[in-house]
Design a protein around this motif. Structure first.
Motif, short mmCIF file in Angstrom:
data_model
loop_
_atom_site.label_atom_id
_atom_site.label_comp_id
_atom_site.label_asym_id
_atom_site.label_seq_id
_atom_site.Cartn_x
_atom_site.Cartn_y
_atom_site.Cartn_z
N GLY A 17 54.38 21.02 29.77
CA GLY A 17 55.04 22.32 29.82
C GLY A 17 54.17 23.48 29.35
N ALA A 18 52.88 23.23 29.11
CA ALA A 18 51.99 24.29 28.66
C ALA A 18 51.57 25.17 29.84
N GLN A 19 51.37 26.47 29.58
CA GLN A 19 50.94 27.40 30.61
C GLN A 19 49.41 27.38 30.72
N ILE A 20 48.89 26.96 31.87
CA ILE A 20 47.46 26.84 32.10
C ILE A 20 47.06 27.83 33.19
N PRO A 21 45.97 28.61 33.00
CA PRO A 21 45.52 29.52 34.05
C PRO A 21 45.23 28.77 35.35
N ALA A 22 45.82 29.23 36.44
CA ALA A 22 45.66 28.58 37.75
C ALA A 22 44.44 29.16 38.46
N THR A 23 43.26 28.91 37.89
CA THR A 23 42.04 29.50 38.43
C THR A 23 41.66 28.94 39.80
N ASP A 24 42.20 27.78 40.16
CA ASP A 24 41.87 27.19 41.46
C ASP A 24 42.78 27.69 42.58
N HIS A 25 43.78 28.52 42.23
CA HIS A 25 44.69 29.07 43.23
C HIS A 25 44.10 30.37 43.79
N GLN A 26 44.19 30.56 45.10
CA GLN A 26 43.62 31.74 45.74
C GLN A 26 44.25 33.02 45.20
N LEU A 27 45.53 32.98 44.88
CA LEU A 27 46.22 34.17 44.41
C LEU A 27 45.72 34.62 43.04
N TYR A 28 45.20 33.69 42.25
CA TYR A 28 44.69 34.05 40.92
C TYR A 28 43.55 35.05 41.05
N TYR A 29 42.64 34.83 41.96
CA TYR A 29 41.51 35.74 42.16
C TYR A 29 41.99 37.10 42.65
N LEU A 30 42.98 37.11 43.54
CA LEU A 30 43.48 38.38 44.07
C LEU A 30 44.15 39.20 42.99
N LEU A 31 44.94 38.57 42.14
CA LEU A 31 45.67 39.29 41.10
C LEU A 31 44.77 39.70 39.94
N HIS A 32 43.82 38.87 39.62
CA HIS A 32 43.04 39.06 38.40
C HIS A 32 41.74 39.83 38.63
N THR A 33 41.12 39.69 39.81
CA THR A 33 39.78 40.22 40.00
C THR A 33 39.70 41.27 41.10
N GLN A 34 40.03 40.90 42.35
CA GLN A 34 39.88 41.84 43.47
C GLN A 34 40.89 41.53 44.55
N PRO A 35 41.92 42.35 44.70
CA PRO A 35 42.97 42.09 45.69
C PRO A 35 42.52 42.28 47.13
N ASN A 36 41.58 43.21 47.37
CA ASN A 36 41.12 43.44 48.74
C ASN A 36 39.66 43.88 48.71
N ALA A 37 39.14 44.18 49.88
CA ALA A 37 37.70 44.46 49.98
C ALA A 37 37.31 45.80 49.40
N THR A 38 38.25 46.73 49.25
CA THR A 38 37.91 48.09 48.83
C THR A 38 38.34 48.42 47.41
N MET A 39 39.15 47.59 46.79
CA MET A 39 39.69 47.91 45.46
C MET A 39 39.42 46.79 44.47
N THR A 40 39.10 47.18 43.25
CA THR A 40 39.11 46.21 42.16
C THR A 40 40.55 46.03 41.69
N ALA A 41 40.77 45.04 40.84
CA ALA A 41 42.12 44.78 40.36
C ALA A 41 42.67 45.97 39.58
N ALA A 42 41.84 46.62 38.76
CA ALA A 42 42.30 47.75 37.96
C ALA A 42 42.74 48.91 38.84
N VAL A 43 41.96 49.20 39.89
CA VAL A 43 42.32 50.30 40.79
C VAL A 43 43.57 49.96 41.58
N PHE A 44 43.68 48.72 42.04
CA PHE A 44 44.85 48.30 42.82
C PHE A 44 46.13 48.44 42.01
N TRP A 45 46.13 47.92 40.78
CA TRP A 45 47.34 48.01 39.97
C TRP A 45 47.64 49.44 39.55
N GLN A 46 46.61 50.25 39.41
CA GLN A 46 46.83 51.65 39.03
C GLN A 46 47.55 52.41 40.14
#
Length: 432
Positions: free
Chosen positions: A83-112
């Motif tokens: 039942g422990a929460q483990i980062p799902a680094t092997d999931h494709q969505l993890y990279y999109l949410l955490h690092t770069q959602p698309n080709a033109t935006m970083t995660a910080a810009v996208f969420w902003q």
């Protein structure tokens, strides 16, 4: 569209590309005219998203919320067998949410920009680009160019007037990620700019009145009084002399019987100043931001424990509702029904401790001493390598034990028992 109507639209700053993207426009198209001519309000000012952002308080509030939340880590986690929460680094969505959602935006810009859409338009829209059933990118859509229509079947038909290409395209319901802000029907969020047009319009009118009052010396700095009646040319000479001294400095020389009186702020100007202060507080209410956090001082404490309480208010009452709204939106629209049982998204609000070393140290100390986190867990959050061994073992403070458990199992219990017996023995000796 008639030529006169087209000229009126262009006079309000509409670019040809945007005009092309809107397609057919009628005089009864309330959404279009409200967007370009401004929301109706008591002050008569044109209130749009762009004009609202020109108000310092609005800009400060939306920047505070969007920039703070967008710089926090957005992660995807899964539950292991315990039942422990483990980062799902092997999931494709993890990279999109955490690092770069698309080709033109970083995660910080996208969420902003996504949060800015929620704060100003009341809705945010993201197109899910997919390949073989897997989300490959998240493309932000400008909310003012998105329309929706519910079909008889219950499905929603989305249309996007792309401002880059000028073309209108349809987006399937399963490719759209829509997050509403505060809503009364559960589907469409309310725009703070539209519903707060009276407040924002009043602030714009007060700023304009203030500028007109103090621009180009329209407000007289004082009065020159005399005990005689002057001729027009004499008045002109005195005004010229006073202006010369005011511009270049020096000593003012007046004729017999002349006096100069400095003018103080009149009641009308004092009321204008009070109105502008009230408008700042009123606009902060719309975004649920304490005025002190955007640089507006007040009578309450902005230092020490007072400021600490304001920061707690910011996290619990302002940032957390937006974070939860995004977390649940990710689970609803970006995960498959099977993945929702195991995966979940989370905004790490404890990332706000990153700039406070004393608070981080206290947090780690409490978590390790109560067996909630290991030393290696803390090292991982500080980007330090794990040590393994005892550093990966949960520990607790055992100084506090039930009185009937003293002496059991040796160790700290035996030490505590011996200390207690020694103290009692010394007390008996003192009485003798």
């Amino acid at each position: 569209m008639q030529n006169k109507t087209l000229a009126a639209v262009l006079s309000h700053g509409m670019r040809p590309l945007e005009l092309k993207s809107t397609g057919s426009i009628s005089l009864t198209d309330g959404a279009f005219w409200s967007r370009w001519l401004g929301m109706s309000n008591f002050s008569g000012k044109s209130v749009t998203v762009n004009s609202a952002l020109q108000i310092g308080t609005v800009m400060a509030c939306v920047r505070l919320i969007s920039e703070v939340l967008s710089t926090l880590p957005f992660g995807l986690f899964y539950k292991d067998a315990k039942g422990a929460q483990i980062p799902a680094t092997d999931h494709q969505l993890y990279y999109l949410l955490h690092t770069q959602p698309n080709a033109t935006m970083t995660a910080a810009v996208f969420w902003q920009v996504l949060l800015l859409s929620l704060l100003l338009h009341g809705n945010s829209y993201v197109e899910k680009r997919m390949s073989a059933g897997v989300i490959t990118s998240l493309e932000f859509l400008r909310p003012e160019f998105v329309t929706r229509r519910r079909l008889k079947s219950g499905a929603i038909l989305w249309r996007y007037n792309d401002p880059l290409t000028g073309e209108t395209r349809t987006i399937p319901e399963n490719r759209m990620w829509h997050v509403p802000a505060f809503t009364i029907d559960g589907e469409t969020g309310l725009s703070p700019v539209a519903y707060g047009a009276n407040v924002f319009g009043a602030a714009m009118a007060a700023d304009e009145a203030s500028a007109e009052t103090f621009t180009n010396g329209m407000k007289a700095s004082g009065l020159v009084t005399m005990d005689v009646v002057l001729k027009p040319d004499q008045r002109a000479d005195i005004r010229k002399h006073v202006k010369q001294v005011s511009d270049s400095g020096g000593v003012m020389v007046l004729e017999k019987g002349s006096e100069f009186q400095q003018m103080r702020m009149n009641p009308q100007d004092a009321e204008l100043l009070s109105t502008r202060i009230f408008n700042i507080e009123e606009m902060c209410r719309w975004f649920r931001v304490d005025p002190a956090l955007i640089g507006h001082g007040g009578k309450d404490s902005n230092w020490g424990t007072g400021l600490e309480e304001k920061m707690i208010w910011l996290v619990t009452l302002t940032l957390r509702p937006w974070a939860v709204r995004l977390e649940q939106g990710i689970r609803k629209d970006l995960l498959t029904p099977a993945e929702r049982q195991r995966y979940s998204a989370e905004v790490a609000l404890e990332g706000l401790l990153r700039g406070d070393s004393a608070a981080r140290a206290a947090f780690y100390s409490v978590m390790t001493q109560n067996g909630i986190m290991t030393r290696d867990d803390c090292r991982q959050k500080e980007n330090l390598p794990a040590l393994g061994g005892n550093a990966a073992v949960l520990t607790v403070q055992s100084n506090m034990l039930p009185i009937d458990k003293l002496g059991e199992g040796g160790g700290a219990g035996t030490t505590a028992k011996n200390a207690l017996l020694a103290w009692l023995d010394n007390g008996e000796k003192d009485q003798k």
